[in-house]
Design a protein around this motif. Structure first.
Motif, PDB file in Angstrom:
ATOM      1  N   PHE A  79     -10.760 -11.269  55.112  1.00  0.00           N
ATOM      2  CA  PHE A  79     -11.610 -11.805  54.052  1.00  0.00           C
ATOM      3  C   PHE A  79     -12.883 -12.473  54.579  1.00  0.00           C
ATOM      4  CE2 PHE A  79      -7.222 -11.822  52.456  1.00  0.00           C
ATOM      5  CZ  PHE A  79      -7.375 -10.864  51.466  1.00  0.00           C
ATOM      6  N   LEU A  80     -13.139 -12.381  55.870  1.00  0.00           N
ATOM      7  CA  LEU A  80     -14.378 -12.870  56.470  1.00  0.00           C
ATOM      8  C   LEU A  80     -14.985 -11.729  57.282  1.00  0.00           C
ATOM      9  CD1 LEU A  80     -13.077 -16.355  57.675  1.00  0.00           C
ATOM     10  CD2 LEU A  80     -14.473 -15.883  55.651  1.00  0.00           C
ATOM     11  N   GLU A  81     -15.310 -10.664  56.564  1.00  0.00           N
ATOM     12  CA  GLU A  81     -15.690  -9.424  57.230  1.00  0.00           C
ATOM     13  C   GLU A  81     -17.171  -9.102  57.094  1.00  0.00           C
ATOM     14  OE1 GLU A  81     -12.630  -6.294  56.880  1.00  0.00           O
ATOM     15  OE2 GLU A  81     -11.660  -7.649  55.466  1.00  0.00           O
ATOM     16  N   GLY A 106     -17.899  -8.675  49.073  1.00  0.00           N
ATOM     17  CA  GLY A 106     -17.980  -8.144  50.415  1.00  0.00           C
ATOM     18  C   GLY A 106     -17.895  -6.630  50.486  1.00  0.00           C
ATOM     19  N   ASN A 107     -17.859  -5.963  49.314  1.00  0.00           N
ATOM     20  CA  ASN A 107     -17.835  -4.487  49.271  1.00  0.00           C
ATOM     21  C   ASN A 107     -19.228  -3.941  49.554  1.00  0.00           C
ATOM     22  OD1 ASN A 107     -15.042  -4.250  48.305  1.00  0.00           O
ATOM     23  ND2 ASN A 107     -15.860  -5.207  46.457  1.00  0.00           N
TER      24      ASN A 107
END
Length: 114
Positions: A79-81, A106-107
């Motif tokens: 989730f931190l990508e 984040g997509n």
């Protein structure tokens, strides 16, 4: 890569399961497929456009796998990508996609135009 299996999964996702449908088990894979799905997949694989798309998937399979490996080797926490997303957005832009962006979740999204 078993393209028949891939198409079967895609067709299955587009249908509701009918428990009374006739089923057929592939002796090589042991996978059971409802006959109506199998018939539709066979019809799709006979389409020239679908066949060209499947051939392209086969042709770029090694590159696809290498790209997946490269992306997953970028260190990051779940989730931190952001770093991965940024690299993926760069790859999409390099491939000619337009309006590439990273949304609030984040997509990575881009538009492909012919």
């Amino acid at each position: 890569m078993n393209l028949f299996l891939i198409l079967t999964v895609l067709v299955s996702l587009n249908h509701c399961t009918n428990k009374t449908a006739e089923e057929d088990t592939d002796p090589k894979t042991g996978i059971t497929v409802q006959q109506n799905f199998k018939d539709e997949v066979n019809q799709l694989t006979g389409d020239e456009t679908i066949q060209q798309a499947l051939n392209h998937i086969e042709e770029v399979d090694e590159v696809t796998v290498q790209n997946q490996i490269m992306i997953t080797e970028i260190p990051c926490s779940p989730f931190l990508e952001e770093v991965r997303a940024t690299k993926y957005a760069e790859m999409m832009t390099d491939l000619g996609l337009k309006q590439v962006r990273i949304d609030e979740e984040g997509n990575v999204i881009g538009i492909r135009r012919n």
